[in-house]
Design an enzyme around this catalytic site. Sequence first.
Site, PDB file in Angstrom:
ATOM      1  N   GLU A 198       0.829  -1.203   0.000  1.00 51.26           N
ATOM      2  CA  GLU A 198       0.000   0.000   0.000  1.00 51.26           C
ATOM      3  C   GLU A 198       0.866   1.257   0.000  1.00 51.26           C
ATOM      4  OE1 GLU A 198      -2.176   0.811   3.663  1.00 51.26           O
ATOM      5  OE2 GLU A 198      -3.812   1.649   2.486  1.00 51.26           O
ATOM      6  N   GLU A 218     -12.039   1.515   4.355  1.00 43.69           N
ATOM      7  CA  GLU A 218     -11.182   1.734   5.532  1.00 43.69           C
ATOM      8  C   GLU A 218     -11.293   3.217   5.872  1.00 43.69           C
ATOM      9  OE1 GLU A 218      -6.579   0.825   6.685  1.00 43.69           O
ATOM     10  OE2 GLU A 218      -7.007   2.413   5.232  1.00 43.69           O
TER      11      GLU A 218
HETATM   12  C1  LER Z   1      -3.638   1.203   6.291  1.00 46.58           C
HETATM   13  O1  LER Z   1      -4.338   0.555   5.289  1.00 46.58           O
HETATM   14  C2  LER Z   1      -3.469   2.636   5.981  1.00 46.58           C
HETATM   15  O2  LER Z   1      -4.084   3.157   5.086  1.00 46.58           O
HETATM   16  C3  LER Z   1      -2.494   3.416   6.738  1.00 46.58           C
HETATM   17  O3  LER Z   1      -2.917   4.746   6.866  1.00 46.58           O
HETATM   18  C4  LER Z   1      -2.125   2.792   8.036  1.00 46.58           C
HETATM   19  O4  LER Z   1      -1.422   3.653   8.833  1.00 46.58           O
HETATM   20 MN    MN Z   2      -5.356   1.953   3.737  1.00 48.12          MN
END
Ligand code: LER
Ligand code: MN
Length: 269
Positions: free
Chosen positions: A152, A246
């Site tokens: 990510e 999220e």
């Molecule tokens: C986790 O998926 C994320 O987006 C981050 O901001 C975690 O710190």
């Molecule tokens: Mn994230």
Amino acid sequence: MRLSIVLSTHVARFEAVAFKGDFESNVNKIAALGYDGVELAIRDPKLVDGAELWRIVSGQGLKVPAIGTGQAWGEEGLSFTDPDPAIRAAAIERTISHVPFAAQTGAAIVIGLLRGIVKAGVTHAQAMDWLADALQQCCAAARPHGVRLALEPICRYETTLINNLTQGLDLLEQVGADNMGLMPDTFHMNIEEPIIEDSIRACGDRIFHFHVADSNRWYPGAGHLNFPSILEALFGTGYQGFVSGEFMPLPDADTSARQAIAFLRALDF
Ligand code: LER
Ligand code: MN
């Protein structure tokens, strides 16, 4: 469009997770809201009973598209780029320990902040080498089990290691593993990408999972991101995975999850 939402198996400090706490009642609630899956944030597979989690999740007809690993950083300080080789080794071992449950559920293993930050006394180049080496080891261990890893890109306020999708694609080249891809997050892209849609298109088939939150990290629809355009770019790459919420549990977890699914379903992808 298949929708999932992040669910932590334990109470955690990370704020942008709508549901934490009692696992089974949260899974039931998420299924009742109409989600297709739960992305599970698991600090350490040793602390959970994978078979029991899968029984509860699959019993509600839900999938597990991804497993989040960041709590091993947030709660324990493990990372691929720590100057202490024992901590780096523990981070690699922890990641590999997610492989059996990922193989059972078909989930991708997400590498977010488990990559770490550039710590005092370490150069950026050295941290990047440790990161690429760790990812190679994890991908090699995951590959025979058909498990994929998704890195990510995370904004500058949380790390200086891979902030945008271009840097992510460069790292994928360096790692050179076909089971390694990216997990863009709209909240981070809103900070780091010049044109979100162009950056997504440039990833082609390297997007393995996808996080959504609005510009303010509330549920999609609560800020100013152009989700019709962003999702058109995502699905235009041929992406067939989940769109995973999220976001902050605001004004409260139930409302945020309900608003997110109402907004995203109305877009009709
Ligand atoms: C986790 O998926 C994320 O987006 C981050 O901001 C975690 O710190
Ligand atoms: Mn994230």
